[in-house]
Structures are given as C-alpha cells and as structure tokens.
Design a protein around this motif. Structure first.
Motif, PDB file in Angstrom:
ATOM      1  N   LYS A 111       4.310 -53.227  93.762  1.00  0.00           N
ATOM      2  CA  LYS A 111       2.983 -52.862  93.290  1.00  0.00           C
ATOM      3  C   LYS A 111       2.683 -53.495  91.928  1.00  0.00           C
ATOM      4  O   LYS A 111       1.537 -53.478  91.475  1.00  0.00           O
ATOM      5  N   LYS A 112       3.711 -54.054  91.301  1.00  0.00           N
ATOM      6  CA  LYS A 112       3.503 -54.772  90.047  1.00  0.00           C
ATOM      7  C   LYS A 112       2.699 -56.035  90.328  1.00  0.00           C
ATOM      8  O   LYS A 112       2.943 -56.739  91.303  1.00  0.00           O
ATOM      9  N   LYS A 113       1.718 -56.335  89.479  1.00  0.00           N
ATOM     10  CA  LYS A 113       0.850 -57.491  89.699  1.00  0.00           C
ATOM     11  C   LYS A 113       1.598 -58.776  89.359  1.00  0.00           C
ATOM     12  O   LYS A 113       1.736 -59.149  88.199  1.00  0.00           O
ATOM     13  N   LEU A 114       2.047 -59.470  90.413  1.00  0.00           N
ATOM     14  CA  LEU A 114       2.841 -60.672  90.249  1.00  0.00           C
ATOM     15  C   LEU A 114       2.101 -61.937  90.662  1.00  0.00           C
ATOM     16  O   LEU A 114       2.480 -63.043  90.253  1.00  0.00           O
ATOM     17  N   LEU A 115       1.068 -61.794  91.465  1.00  0.00           N
ATOM     18  CA  LEU A 115       0.297 -62.956  91.895  1.00  0.00           C
ATOM     19  C   LEU A 115      -0.392 -63.622  90.704  1.00  0.00           C
ATOM     20  O   LEU A 115      -0.989 -62.953  89.863  1.00  0.00           O
ATOM     21  N   LYS A 116      -0.332 -64.941  90.675  1.00  0.00           N
ATOM     22  CA  LYS A 116      -1.027 -65.716  89.646  1.00  0.00           C
ATOM     23  C   LYS A 116      -2.196 -66.438  90.303  1.00  0.00           C
ATOM     24  O   LYS A 116      -2.000 -67.160  91.283  1.00  0.00           O
ATOM     25  N   TYR A 117      -3.386 -66.241  89.768  1.00  0.00           N
ATOM     26  CA  TYR A 117      -4.555 -66.823  90.431  1.00  0.00           C
ATOM     27  C   TYR A 117      -5.738 -66.986  89.489  1.00  0.00           C
ATOM     28  O   TYR A 117      -5.817 -66.361  88.424  1.00  0.00           O
ATOM     29  N   VAL A 118      -6.668 -67.839  89.902  1.00  0.00           N
ATOM     30  CA  VAL A 118      -8.025 -67.882  89.361  1.00  0.00           C
ATOM     31  C   VAL A 118      -8.965 -67.778  90.553  1.00  0.00           C
ATOM     32  O   VAL A 118      -8.612 -68.189  91.664  1.00  0.00           O
ATOM     33  N   ALA A 119     -10.159 -67.255  90.338  1.00  0.00           N
ATOM     34  CA  ALA A 119     -11.090 -67.058  91.450  1.00  0.00           C
ATOM     35  C   ALA A 119     -12.526 -67.149  90.964  1.00  0.00           C
ATOM     36  O   ALA A 119     -12.828 -66.785  89.824  1.00  0.00           O
ATOM     37  N   VAL A 120     -13.394 -67.632  91.850  1.00  0.00           N
ATOM     38  CA  VAL A 120     -14.817 -67.761  91.536  1.00  0.00           C
ATOM     39  C   VAL A 120     -15.644 -67.232  92.701  1.00  0.00           C
ATOM     40  O   VAL A 120     -15.435 -67.625  93.849  1.00  0.00           O
ATOM     41  N   LEU A 121     -16.572 -66.332  92.395  1.00  0.00           N
ATOM     42  CA  LEU A 121     -17.516 -65.837  93.407  1.00  0.00           C
ATOM     43  C   LEU A 121     -18.585 -66.883  93.679  1.00  0.00           C
ATOM     44  O   LEU A 121     -18.953 -67.656  92.791  1.00  0.00           O
ATOM     45  N   GLU A 122     -19.094 -66.871  94.911  1.00  0.00           N
ATOM     46  CA  GLU A 122     -20.181 -67.790  95.247  1.00  0.00           C
ATOM     47  C   GLU A 122     -21.063 -67.150  96.305  1.00  0.00           C
ATOM     48  O   GLU A 122     -20.567 -66.452  97.197  1.00  0.00           O
ATOM     49  N   LYS A 123     -22.357 -67.361  96.202  1.00  0.00           N
ATOM     50  CA  LYS A 123     -23.290 -66.846  97.197  1.00  0.00           C
ATOM     51  C   LYS A 123     -23.546 -67.878  98.286  1.00  0.00           C
ATOM     52  O   LYS A 123     -23.762 -69.050  98.002  1.00  0.00           O
ATOM     53  N   GLN A 124     -23.528 -67.402  99.535  1.00  0.00           N
ATOM     54  CA  GLN A 124     -23.866 -68.263 100.661  1.00  0.00           C
ATOM     55  C   GLN A 124     -25.386 -68.318 100.821  1.00  0.00           C
ATOM     56  O   GLN A 124     -26.129 -67.588 100.162  1.00  0.00           O
ATOM     57  N   LYS A 125     -25.850 -69.161 101.728  1.00  0.00           N
ATOM     58  CA  LYS A 125     -27.291 -69.283 101.967  1.00  0.00           C
ATOM     59  C   LYS A 125     -27.903 -67.970 102.432  1.00  0.00           C
ATOM     60  O   LYS A 125     -29.052 -67.663 102.124  1.00  0.00           O
TER      61      LYS A 125
END
Length: 250
Positions: A111-125
C-alpha cells in the motif's frame, strides 16, 4: 535575505542547461523574486499570452522531470479512457487516484506509494476526460489484468522506445502538450500535470556573482545556444537583463 545570482544551472540525466545573466537576479525573498523572466509590459499582456508562457514553462519542467527519471527497461506509456462520458474533472481525478492505488498494489504488493509517474489529463472531442500516464518503474502486468484494474473503459499501453536519449523528454512531452494547454486554459491555477512524490528532481544550482562556469561550457558539448533580453526589477524599476542560454549534452 535576498542574494544575487549570476548563473543558474539545471541538470538532468542527459543534459545540462545553463543561464548566464548580465545582471544578478534575486532569490530568497519570495517566489516573485526568483529567476525572473518577466517583462515590464506584463500588465498589458493578454490572458492568453500569459497562459502561453505558463504552458511553455510547464512543458520544459515536464521534459526535465521525464529525462531525469526515464529508465530504458521499465518506462511505459499508458492511456486510460472511460466508456462513460465523464466530463467532470474532479470525478475523473478520483477515479484516476483509485486506479493508481490498485495498480501500485498489484505491481508491488504494498500500500506504500512506490509507483513513479507523471500524468496529464486531456479532453476528447466528446468532452470526456482521458489521461496519459508515463510510468517509470512499472513491472510487467498482462494487458487483461490492466483492463480489470481500470475496469471503466479502454486501456492502451506500450514500452517507450526512443533511439536518442537526448530527445526522450521532448519526444514524450509532445503527446501531452494538448492536455497541458487545456488544463491551463480551462482550470487556471490548477496543476497542468500530475507527478508522484517519489520522483528524482533535476539538480538545480545557483552560481554567485564571482564564480565561473567557463570550463563547463565548451563548443564541443553545446547542443543549443541562445541569447535574449529579459527584464529585471531593480529598486522598483524594470531594466533590461541580457541572458545567454546553453544546453549541453552530458
């Protein structure tokens, strides 16, 4: 205390960026005083021009973060969409947070946060949100299992394969630029991208007035160089400040 800075250096895994200022800029008092790229006509700029500058800065920040944390063997690009037309940003963010917790547990059995990431939201049409995620340390998980972990729509994942490490931040960020622009335009004051807290940050150095980086900057290492004039506020007045920028391959 406010200190003068003649040079700024940011280092990632594959390159070093150097800014040399004709006049020392200030830091240490407030964010407003740090590494100023402001123009004296800023009050006259339109909202869209300011957002364009913010978008550019966010893009560069993301590029540096990606380059610093990128791993050839484990970095993967993941896109999540929903079958339901979810147009509420907060609702989608909650679903994303829950997914990342489940994905983290499935990947590391913790349950420890181990994932390393970046993320960007985007709107579809259609107006629905989807999200692009760059995962730096995700071990192999079968596609069918990923679908079950997300369970709200389609999943697209692939290993990022880039020939030249010099361009990996730039190459990946271009797939996220549309989302960065949308976030800044529609949700001013919100994050233009998300990142986990366990990422390695690019190294930043402030070089004082009498120090030199001549040995660092040499023609054979320079990948890009530019000169421009910025504005610096001194004693309540805006003055020109010549800046020389170098991008140096490691």
């Amino acid at each position: 205390m406010i200190n003068g800075v003649q040079q700024k250096i940011i280092q990632t895994s594959s390159y070093i960026e150097v800014w040399e200022y004709e006049k020392p800029i200030r830091y240490g008092f407030s964010k407003k005083d740090q590494f100023l790229y402001r123009k004296n006509e800023s009050d006259e700029l339109t909202r869209y021009k300011r957002l364009a500058k913010t978008r550019q800065n966010a893009r560069y920040e993301l590029m540096r973060l990606i380059d610093t944390n990128y791993c050839d063997k484990t970095t993967k690009f993941l896109t999540l969409t929903t079958q339901e037309n979810i147009q509420n940003r907060q609702e989608f963010n909650l679903l994303f947070d829950k997914f990342m917790k489940r994905l983290n547990y499935n990947a590391f059995k913790s349950k420890k946060k181990l994932l390393k990431y970046v993320a960007v939201l985007e709107k579809q049409k259609r107006g629905a949100y989807h999200i692009h995620i760059l995962l730096f340390n995700l071990p192999y998980i079968p596609y069918e299992k990923l679908q079950k972990i997300w369970k709200l729509g389609s999943v697209w994942i692939n290993i990022v394969d880039i020939d030249s490490k010099d361009n990996r931040g730039k190459y990946i960020t271009k797939y996220m630029e549309k989302g960065i622009a949308q976030e800044l335009l529609e949700h001013k004051g919100k994050k233009s991208y998300y990142s986990s807290n366990n990422l390695t940050k690019p190294t930043q150095l402030r070089i004082l007035d009498d120090e030199s980086i001549d040995n660092l900057v040499s023609d054979k290492h320079i990948a890009y160089q530019n000169e421009y004039t910025a504005k610096l506020k001194i004693n309540g007045e805006w003055v020109e400040n010549k800046v020389i920028y170098h991008k140096i391959k490691i």
